[in-house]
Design a protein around this motif. Structure first.
Motif, mmCIF file in Angstrom:
data_model
loop_
_atom_site.group_PDB
_atom_site.id
_atom_site.type_symbol
_atom_site.label_atom_id
_atom_site.label_comp_id
_atom_site.label_asym_id
_atom_site.label_seq_id
_atom_site.Cartn_x
_atom_site.Cartn_y
_atom_site.Cartn_z
ATOM 1 N N GLY A 196 61.554 0.864 -18.502
ATOM 2 C CA GLY A 196 62.155 0.310 -17.307
ATOM 3 C C GLY A 196 62.083 1.325 -16.192
ATOM 4 N N GLY A 197 61.359 2.400 -16.450
ATOM 5 C CA GLY A 197 61.236 3.461 -15.462
ATOM 6 C C GLY A 197 60.339 3.076 -14.299
ATOM 7 N N GLY A 198 60.092 1.805 -14.144
ATOM 8 C CA GLY A 198 59.280 1.371 -13.019
ATOM 9 C C GLY A 198 58.024 0.709 -13.504
ATOM 10 N N ARG A 199 57.650 -0.337 -12.846
ATOM 11 C CA ARG A 199 56.455 -1.052 -13.219
ATOM 12 C C ARG A 199 55.254 -0.139 -13.008
ATOM 13 N NH1 ARG A 199 55.683 -4.883 -9.052
ATOM 14 N NH2 ARG A 199 54.285 -3.305 -8.308
ATOM 15 N N GLY A 200 54.250 -0.369 -13.770
ATOM 16 C CA GLY A 200 53.022 0.375 -13.529
ATOM 17 C C GLY A 200 52.956 1.679 -14.289
ATOM 18 N N MET A 201 53.883 1.934 -15.231
ATOM 19 C CA MET A 201 53.782 3.145 -16.035
ATOM 20 C C MET A 201 53.402 2.756 -17.462
ATOM 21 S SD MET A 201 56.291 6.391 -16.657
ATOM 22 C CE MET A 201 57.648 5.530 -16.034
ATOM 23 N N TYR A 202 52.464 3.475 -18.011
ATOM 24 C CA TYR A 202 51.975 3.174 -19.356
ATOM 25 C C TYR A 202 52.918 3.733 -20.417
ATOM 26 C CZ TYR A 202 48.745 2.657 -23.249
ATOM 27 O OH TYR A 202 48.166 2.296 -24.440
ATOM 28 N N PRO A 203 53.255 3.024 -21.480
ATOM 29 C CA PRO A 203 52.935 1.616 -21.722
ATOM 30 C C PRO A 203 53.961 0.692 -21.071
ATOM 31 C CG PRO A 203 54.029 2.537 -23.648
ATOM 32 C CD PRO A 203 53.985 3.634 -22.621
ATOM 33 N N GLY A 204 53.501 -0.363 -20.475
ATOM 34 C CA GLY A 204 54.393 -1.214 -19.696
ATOM 35 C C GLY A 204 54.829 -2.489 -20.390
ATOM 36 N N THR A 205 54.089 -2.918 -21.400
ATOM 37 C CA THR A 205 54.417 -4.185 -22.073
ATOM 38 C C THR A 205 54.342 -3.977 -23.581
ATOM 39 O OG1 THR A 205 52.130 -4.902 -22.232
ATOM 40 C CG2 THR A 205 53.298 -5.496 -20.223
ATOM 41 N N GLN A 206 54.661 -5.034 -24.312
ATOM 42 C CA GLN A 206 54.561 -4.959 -25.772
ATOM 43 C C GLN A 206 53.142 -4.631 -26.219
ATOM 44 O OE1 GLN A 206 56.403 -7.935 -28.094
ATOM 45 N NE2 GLN A 206 58.285 -7.905 -26.919
ATOM 46 N N LEU A 207 52.168 -5.061 -25.415
ATOM 47 C CA LEU A 207 50.772 -4.749 -25.743
ATOM 48 C C LEU A 207 50.569 -3.244 -25.830
ATOM 49 C CD1 LEU A 207 48.996 -7.207 -23.299
ATOM 50 C CD2 LEU A 207 48.703 -7.193 -25.777
ATOM 51 N N GLY A 208 50.969 -2.564 -24.753
ATOM 52 C CA GLY A 208 50.775 -1.124 -24.698
ATOM 53 C C GLY A 208 51.674 -0.400 -25.687
ATOM 54 N N ILE A 209 52.882 -0.931 -25.868
ATOM 55 C CA ILE A 209 53.837 -0.273 -26.764
ATOM 56 C C ILE A 209 53.308 -0.283 -28.197
ATOM 57 C CG2 ILE A 209 56.095 -0.613 -27.851
ATOM 58 C CD1 ILE A 209 57.098 -1.343 -24.972
ATOM 59 N N MET A 210 52.747 -1.397 -28.609
ATOM 60 C CA MET A 210 52.225 -1.457 -29.978
ATOM 61 C C MET A 210 51.024 -0.528 -30.139
ATOM 62 S SD MET A 210 53.032 -5.271 -31.277
ATOM 63 C CE MET A 210 52.357 -4.954 -32.854
ATOM 64 N N ALA A 211 50.162 -0.527 -29.153
ATOM 65 C CA ALA A 211 48.976 0.339 -29.236
ATOM 66 C C ALA A 211 49.388 1.805 -29.238
ATOM 67 C CB ALA A 211 48.038 0.037 -28.073
ATOM 68 N N LYS A 212 50.350 2.132 -28.386
ATOM 69 C CA LYS A 212 50.795 3.521 -28.288
ATOM 70 C C LYS A 212 51.450 3.963 -29.602
ATOM 71 C CE LYS A 212 51.513 7.319 -25.961
ATOM 72 N NZ LYS A 212 50.407 8.114 -25.401
ATOM 73 N N PHE A 213 52.243 3.076 -30.196
ATOM 74 C CA PHE A 213 52.883 3.406 -31.473
ATOM 75 C C PHE A 213 51.820 3.745 -32.515
ATOM 76 C CE2 PHE A 213 54.711 2.755 -35.595
ATOM 77 C CZ PHE A 213 56.037 3.173 -35.472
ATOM 78 N N ARG A 214 50.797 2.914 -32.580
ATOM 79 C CA ARG A 214 49.730 3.146 -33.571
ATOM 80 C C ARG A 214 49.062 4.504 -33.354
ATOM 81 N NH1 ARG A 214 48.301 -2.448 -32.248
ATOM 82 N NH2 ARG A 214 48.875 -3.762 -34.024
ATOM 83 N N ASP A 215 48.761 4.784 -32.079
ATOM 84 C CA ASP A 215 48.079 6.049 -31.786
ATOM 85 C C ASP A 215 48.960 7.243 -32.151
ATOM 86 O OD1 ASP A 215 45.904 4.676 -30.789
ATOM 87 O OD2 ASP A 215 45.599 6.116 -29.160
ATOM 88 N N LEU A 216 50.248 7.152 -31.815
ATOM 89 C CA LEU A 216 51.156 8.260 -32.124
ATOM 90 C C LEU A 216 51.239 8.450 -33.635
ATOM 91 C CD1 LEU A 216 54.023 7.559 -29.568
ATOM 92 C CD2 LEU A 216 52.426 9.488 -29.522
ATOM 93 N N TYR A 217 51.357 7.348 -34.336
ATOM 94 C CA TYR A 217 51.524 7.429 -35.783
ATOM 95 C C TYR A 217 50.307 8.082 -36.423
ATOM 96 C CZ TYR A 217 53.630 6.126 -40.208
ATOM 97 O OH TYR A 217 54.239 6.172 -41.432
ATOM 98 N N LYS A 218 49.145 7.587 -36.003
ATOM 99 C CA LYS A 218 47.895 8.096 -36.564
ATOM 100 C C LYS A 218 47.739 9.598 -36.239
ATOM 101 C CE LYS A 218 43.839 7.276 -38.468
ATOM 102 N NZ LYS A 218 43.763 6.978 -39.882
ATOM 103 N N ASN A 219 48.077 9.952 -35.005
ATOM 104 C CA ASN A 219 47.936 11.358 -34.616
ATOM 105 C C ASN A 219 48.980 12.244 -35.294
ATOM 106 O OD1 ASN A 219 45.594 11.640 -32.971
ATOM 107 N ND2 ASN A 219 46.630 10.340 -31.459
ATOM 108 N N ALA A 220 50.148 11.666 -35.580
ATOM 109 C CA ALA A 220 51.136 12.431 -36.336
ATOM 110 C C ALA A 220 50.583 12.755 -37.714
ATOM 111 C CB ALA A 220 52.445 11.649 -36.439
#
Lengths: 565, 433, 460
Positions: A196-220
């Motif tokens: 909610g820190g402002g529109r236009g910041m990644y990840p902004g939707t469930q789409l980006g949130i799911m992708a970001k979670f996967r990337d973080l997990y894999k990189n962890a």
């Protein structure tokens, strides 16, 4: 004026709490607030040790914050303050599976001039898994009193923030002399909301949130692999220490679960999708419509924390007279949806999933009302109590010292004036961490049917029920059995002609409210039917709930007693 | 200044020979008037049945004769064997001409600032040279109601013919003041207001409407009494509505709002036409009983509610027509006003029937707008606004061959057609030589 | 006792739900219909036998026992309509926060309760390509959906045997959102091209880093350090390897041509241009180098980059040999794609088979599923629509729609209210008015106003 706690100010306050306990050593208490003794005896009460296990006329001894003994004919310690439990009902203290009560939202950091919203630093993007909720927790928040007042003694507190706000912790709602922390870093909190820190910041939707979670997990995983390699080999490039990825490590080795806050069945499925891809332990929290995703819950072994939030019955006061058939049908759909939501918890129980309750999304003053509605729509009282106590203890991994009333467990209990989920039940005491909190009790009418006379169930009742298949009926024969009742109910034989009958189970009469269940078998299947409603002047009016299939009107009239004799 | 003019003048003189010498390919086809005889067609008059092997004679902008065996030696004859002649299709609600490129605010001339702006005249902002006008008229849509939008009283709509170089040349004789009737409906799922707030806001809007109307009535009474009034163009325009000189075009869609609007219109004794009427089918008998005509559309839109049958918008005009409502169809589009016949086609398929649907975009529109003496059917003495097609114009397969507007034969060309002509076989193609 | 009968029937219903959960396959015999095969002309008075979700036989006087028989006399049977560009059944459309978001997956946010799925079925559409929005030069991975309406499990809608696809976008949308909106590249069509090239080149480096790592692992005694994982670049590497079909939102001829060149440079052949209003200007190039163009029937002038378009686009493209389809990009248009396709007869006079191909076999080709669906042929999946008239007539009304041989729409049997999940908290059901729908149809601004229902989930 908008007052916001700054994290720094808060942690120093927190420090102060620690100090109070240490500097009070060697001091008297000029406020006169300190209790005289920590030893208590609750005598001659009806004690529900665990769901379904009740002991009459029992005494509980509390000492040093622990349950020292439960039983009858116990010797009361000399330093004990006695609480007369006659006509009181004692239950294990409630555990809130997940709550944000008292949790503060950390301020968003200020954006630097060259801020790139498409690739923000983790802290801006709501990715702060390294944070401990304890650093952003206000133990003095007045709402905690409201939740303790309805029976909560332990809670898992969940951090506020973005998609990965931090780690949760477990606290008790005990006395103010303690910092009340039971465990920290108990789960990695996650949600499908962005900062909610402002529109236009990644990840902004469930789409980006799911992708970001996967990337973080894999990189962890990769980072952990790199660290292991580096620790046991020379000549390797040095691993980059990354606190976000490190925060995942206890999730990778399954020592803590991911606690996913979900707002509906589709979000629940998304959490399960991530869990299946990555293999972490999953707890989903805050759901109300889980039976749309029962298959996902079952296939993933996710643990479920159900919100006791319920919608208002929007159709309760709507006058359908004069409406077109079309509008009537529409109103009925909303009504059906409402009834369905009421039955959700019951369906989860019927599916054999031991869920807990969470206060996320709920309000303390609606809790009992809502749970009673769930009970009226198929949830058993035992499951409701389990969802507040032992199930949450199991989900939180604190069953060794909380969740039931047993010797050696924390002295956490709820003491009410009537069976817990009865309409007239009021909480008189809550014991949390060995501290006794007393509440004012109003004198409500009890066990009468409006004209001062106590309700007597015994006799023969004629009932009718209406299902989409039509109207039908039978009789209920109820007899007194000591302080409780026994009975049988007859109905049309499902696998033949004539009538069949079953014993009535769990007959509970509290005030004017009657509930019971019975089992129907046919074609090798058995189905539990639960009935609940209210008695007015010998007329019973209520509903019959067929676990999966909804709830239908059920009305009964008692034949005049002289005919029965 | 004078010197400057002189300089320019001499420059132009110097350039003139070059301009004259410049070569232009092809010839620009302009709309032209004259005496035309359209022969051997099926004439779909709309009001007087079909005439097989019929002819239509056009002169001085009017239909001179309709029937079989019409002769006119001095007329330009157009053979229409196997073809059909229809009256020009009328779109009773469009933004055509009021907007050029919808995403560019610079080209949006349909919504003015303010809640009460009935004095905004759509006719003033109609761009006769909008690229979309030829694109539209070659489809047989010859006439549109240019409708402003925005606040409570967004402005005054005007009926225009799609040929002419000034708004006045285009004006087709009807104006009406638009009223966006206050709504008590939840507008889409993003509308997060509580049920109570929605009710309150609707009541407040209703109150505002009544206050403004009251002011217009006062203005009208004082004006009649020849009082000297301060300049107040908004009330000046509304008072014409109060006086019944201009009708109200009441945009209203939700069923409950339609009922409130009917009640309001009756209580004010206003001359009104309902527009939008997306849920008209829910209260069709009430609209019929009130005797109010409706301008409905588009049919090609989603049902108003998620619980509605999937074809609710398609069947809406048919249901209202069956209940006895006079139904007119609009596209409510701008650049794709050419889809009007397809909207009518869906209405026809989903219960209205071909004949009623055709009326809904011809004679019914003309009657509702009070221009049936000039438009809406093929009858002697009416304006020669019509088109020739290879078949049913609601069918996408049919080709529109000739279009006449006010007796002008308009060129069957538009930017869309020109691009087709240029690019069907591009030269050079993939390889240059 | 009736109550008990009800309980028993409830058990039975429960049983059915369980089977539906494993994407049902149906069997049906449609007799004596006019069969529009699309790839093999029109067959009069012909029967189509479907067994277990597959078209088993097409012929005359077919018989089958124990299979539901539907009389198609006087009716027209065509392949299920395929929409190559849709946003129906999605909870989110745009991850509009970065110019490249190839890591996001539309399959993550499918909403099986969207009434739009049923409305599409009622218009004969059996497959839609649920796409990421057009805010980013490289958007997310799309999902091809089969309209198996009635499930609460989103995965039941996934067409699992469809290849992966990804959304790209050129022109005004990405330059507005990122360049003018956020002050980062791209702000121009030059920038869009550069951003895409950056993505491809970084993906090449990424692929190499992992290949090096994997090779090093094979060396005895080697302890290589794994590179960072990046699903954004990993996805682009798959695009470069031809494993993912690009579907690119585009309008102007110059930007289309530029991306054709870039793709040729990187050896990418699997690309479809979407909307592609000025595709007609580069029709020979589209025919030679791409998997075709998926266009609107007649949309234009809703924004500047579509001002110089023509409704004859589909016809020009078809006549130039471009694989052409008509798409909806809208929860409204998807309900009458057969009518949208018909407009290519008004504007360019395509014949019936050419026109029907626009919404069947051609979009199937563009989605890489033409071997499975898109025509009525023996061995293909039984996605079928039965019309009461020729589907290119404005008067034709879809009667029944089948996906995998299972009937999901029947004009005579379905109740009006087909919602799967009703909100208990709202008595006042929202009303969708044309005004809003119109604005989003002409979705000038994908970022602020997404198409269809998704518009309403986002505040402005």
């Amino acid at each position: 004026m908008n007052i916001r706690f700054k994290p720094k100010v808060f942690s120093s306050l927190f420090y102060l709490v620690f100090c109070i306990t240490s500097i009070s050593f060697g001091q008297s208490d000029p406020t006169g607030e300190r209790r005289v003794t920590g030893t208590f005896a609750i005598t001659n009460a009806t004690v529900t040790i665990a769901p379904g296990k009740t002991q009459q006329g029992a005494t509980i001894i509390i000492k040093n914050g622990l349950i020292e003994a439960i039983g009858s004919n116990l010797r009361i310690p000399i330093d004990a303050q006695t609480i007369k439990g006659d006509s009181l009902f004692v239950y294990p203290g409630f555990i809130d599976g997940a709550t944000s009560i008292g949790v503060l939202r950390p301020n968003d950091p200020e954006r630097p001039a060259n801020f790139d919203p498409s690739n923000p630093p983790d802290e801006f993007a709501g990715i702060t898994p390294w944070r401990s909720v304890l650093d952003h927790y206000d133990i003095k928040n007045s709402q905690i009193n409201d939740w303790r007042k309805v029976g909560f003694t332990v809670a898992q507190i969940v951090p506020e923030g973005g998609m990965l706000p931090g780690k949760s912790a477990i606290v008790t709602y005990g006395g103010k002399e303690s910092n009340n922390i039971l465990a920290k870093n108990t789960a990695l909190a996650a949600r499908f909301r962005s900062t909610g820190g402002g529109r236009g910041m990644y990840p902004g939707t469930q789409l980006g949130i799911m992708a970001k979670f996967r990337d973080l997990y894999k990189n962890a995983e990769l980072s952990s692999q790199h660290m292991r390699l580096f620790a046991s080999n020379s000549g390797l490039s040095r691993p980059e220490i990354n606190k976000t990825l490190e925060a995942f490590f206890p999730v990778l080795d399954k020592s803590i679960p991911v606690l996913y806050e979900v707002s509906n069945d589709l979000e629940l499925r998304r959490a399960v999708m991530l869990q299946k891809e990555n293999g972490f332990r999953l707890v989903v929290a805050g759901i109300t419509d889980m039976d749309f995703a029962l298959d996902a819950i079952k296939s993933s072994n996710a643990q479920v924390l159900v919100s006791f939030r319920l919608p208002n019955d929007k159709t309760a006061n709507s006058n359908t007279e004069g409406l077109s058939d079309e509008m009537k049908a529409r109103t009925q759909k909303v009504k059906d949806a409402y009834i369905q939501i009421l039955g959700e918890a019951g369906k989860l129980e019927a599916a054999g999933i031991p869920f807990g309750f969470t206060s996320l999304g709920g309000r303390s003053n609606e809790m009992y009302k809502n749970i009673r509605l769930m009970i009226a729509n198929g949830l058993s009282e035992n499951a409701a109590l389990a969802a507040l106590t032992i199930n949450n203890a199991n989900i939180l991994g604190i069953q060794k010292f909380a969740g039931t009333l047993e010797k050696g467990k924390l002295a956490n209990m709820v003491i009410s004036t009537a069976p817990l989920f009865a309409e007239e039940a009021q909480i008189k005491y809550v014991v949390a961490d060995g501290y006794v909190f007393e509440y004012e009790v109003n004198n409500k009418k009890s066990n009468n049917n409006g004209n001062g006379k106590a309700v007597d169930l015994s006799g023969i009742w004629d009932y009718t029920s209406d299902t989409p298949a039509g109207s039908s009926g039978g009789t209920m024969e109820i007899k007194r059995d000591g302080t409780s009742y026994k009975g049988t109910i007859s109905y049309d034989n499902p696998s033949g002609s004539g009538k069949a009958s079953s014993p009535m189970n769990n007959i509970i009469l509290s005030g004017n409210n009657l509930s019971f269940t019975f089992n129907v078998s046919a074609g090798g299947m058995s189905l539990e039917v639960s009935v609940s409603g209210e008695i007015t002047d010998g007329d019973f009016s209520g509903s019959m709930s067929l676990s999966e299939f909804g709830s239908f009107p059920f009305n009964a009239v008692k034949k005049p007693n002289h005919l029965n004799q | 200044m004078k010197d400057m003019k002189k300089l320019l003048y001499s420059l132009i003189l110097a350039l003139l020979p070059i301009l004259v010498q410049a070569q232009f390919d092809g010839e620009f086809v302009k709309p032209r008037t004259g005496k035309f005889l359209l022969q051997n067609a099926t004439v779909v008059t709309v009001t007087k049945g079909n005439i097989e092997n019929g002819s239509v004679l056009i002169e001085n902008g009017k239909i001179l004769a309709v029937g079989k065996n019409i002769q006119a030696n001095d007329a330009e004859v157009i053979d229409c064997s196997g073809q059909f002649i229809y009256p020009g299709m009328m779109d009773a609600g469009s933004r055509l001409g009021l907007v050029e490129v919808n995403s560019l605010p610079e080209t949006q001339d349909y919504a003015e600032i303010g809640q009460v702006t009935p004095n905004m005249q759509a006719l003033v902002a109609v761009n006769p040279n909008s690229v979309a006008i030829p694109v539209t008229r070659v489809s047989g849509v010859t006439t549109t109601l240019a409708v402003p939008s925005g606040g409570l009283f967004p402005g005054t709509a005007a009926l225009i013919n799609l040929n002419g170089y000034t708004p006045d040349q285009m004006y087709a004789g009807f104006k009406g003041v638009v009223l966006n009737f206050p709504s008590s409906a939840r507008r889409s799922t993003w509308d997060r207001r509580s049920d109570e707030d929605i009710k309150k806001e609707a009541e407040a809007a209703q109150k505002t409407l009544n206050e403004i109307w009251g002011r217009a009535e006062t203005y009208h009474q004082l004006q009649k009494a020849k009082a000297e009034l301060q300049y107040y163009p908004e009330m000046e325009q509304l008072s014409k509505v109060v006086a019944g000189e201009l009708p109200l075009l009441v945009e209203v869609n939700a069923a409950t709002d339609i009922l409130s609007a009917i009640e309001w219109i009756q209580s004010k004794n206003a001359k009104a036409i309902l527009m939008g009427v997306a849920e008209g089918w829910r209260v069709a008998d009430k609209i019929a009983a009130a005797g109010l005509p409706v301008i409905v559309g588009p049919m090609l839109s989603i049902p108003t509610r998620q619980s509605d049958r999937y074809d609710a918008a398609y069947t809406n005009p048919g249901k209202m027509a069956k209940a006895g409502v006079k139904v007119v169809i609009r596209s409510n589009d701008a650049e794709n006003t050419r889809n009007l016949p397809f909207n009518a086609g869906f209405a026809a398929a989903y219960g209205m029937g071909k004949e009623e649907a055709l009326k809904a975009i011809t004679i019914n529109a003309a009657e509702v707008f009070g221009v049936a003496d000039k438009m809406g059917s093929i009858e002697v003495g009416k304006d020669a606004t019509l088109f020739v097609s290879t078949g049913d114009p609601f069918e996408t397969k049919s080709q529109i061959l000739h279009v006449f507007i006010d007796g002008y034969r308009v060129p069957m060309s538009s930017r869309h057609i020109k691009l087709y002509q240029e690019f069907l076989e591009r030269s050079p193609g993939l390889e240059k030589n | 006792m009736k109550m008990i009968k009800y309980i028993l029937s409830a058990f039975l219903i429960l049983g059915c739900f369980v089977t539906i959960a494993q994407t049902q396959k149906g069997s049906v015999l449609i007799k004596n219909a006019t069969v529009l095969t699309v790839t093999n002309g029109t067959l009069e008075n012909t029967d189509v036998l479907v067994e277990n979700g597959i078209i088993k036989r097409i012929g005359k006087n077919l018989n089958a026992s124990n299979i539901q028989c539907i009389d198609g006399t006087g009716k027209y049977l065509m392949p299920g309509i395929i929409d190559a560009h849709s946003h129906v059944a999605l909870d989110a459309v745009n991850e509009a926060t970065a110019p490249i978001t190839s890591e996001v997956k539309m399959g993550d946010v499918v909403n099986p309760y969207d009434i739009g799925i049923y409305r599409a079925l009622a218009g004969g559409v059996t497959i839609s390509h649920a796409m990421h929005g057009s805010a980013n030069a490289i958007g997310g991975q799309n999902i091809t959906l089969k309209h198996r309406y009635g499930t609460s499990n989103p995965e039941d809608l996934h067409m699992k045997d469809a290849p992966r696809t990804i959304k790209f976008a050129l022109g005004e949308n990405p330059t507005r959102v990122h360049g003018r909106g956020n002050g980062i590249q791209p702000r121009t069509r030059m920038g869009v091209d550069a951003v895409i090239r950056n993505g491809f080149n970084e993906a090449i480096q990424y692929k190499k880093a992992w290949a090096d790592y994997e090779n090093a692992q094979k060396q005895k005694g080697a302890k290589p350090v794994p590179p960072k994982y990046d699903s954004r670049l990993a996805t682009l590497a798959d695009v470069l390897d031809g494993k993912i079909i690009i579907h690119c939102h585009s309008y102007r001829a110059d930007e289309i041509y530029a991306l054709i060149n870039t793709c040729r440079e990187f050896g990418i052949k699997n690309i479809v241009f979407s909307h592609v209003n000025e595709g007609f200007k580069v029709a020979p190039e589209l025919a030679e180098y791409t998997m075709g163009a998926s266009v609107f029937a007649d949309w234009w002038a809703y924004k500047f980059e579509v001002y110089y378009s023509t409704a004859y686009n589909a016809a020009i493209l078809m006549e130039n040999g471009v694989i052409t389809s008509i798409n909806s990009d809208s929860g409204e248009l998807i309900r009458h794609l057969y009518h949208e396709a018909g407009k290519a007869q008004r504007y360019g006079q395509l014949d019936d088979d050419q026109t029907l191909a626009l919404i069947t076999i051609n979009p199937a080709k563009q989605l890489g599923i033409a071997d499975k669906v898109g025509s009525i042929e023996e061995g293909k999946q039984a996605d079928l629509v039965l019309f009461d008239g020729h589907p290119l007539s404005v008067y034709a009304i879809p009667q029944m729609t089948f996906v995998d041989g299972v009937k999901y729409f029947d004009i005579n049997e379905d109740p009006d209210d087909m919602r799967l999940k009703v909100s208990a908290s709202e008595a006042l059901e929202p009303i969708f008015l044309r005004e809003h729908e119109h604005r989003c149809m002409h979705g000038v601004d994908f970022f602020f106003t997404n198409f269809g229902r998704n518009l309403f989930n986002h505040t402005h």
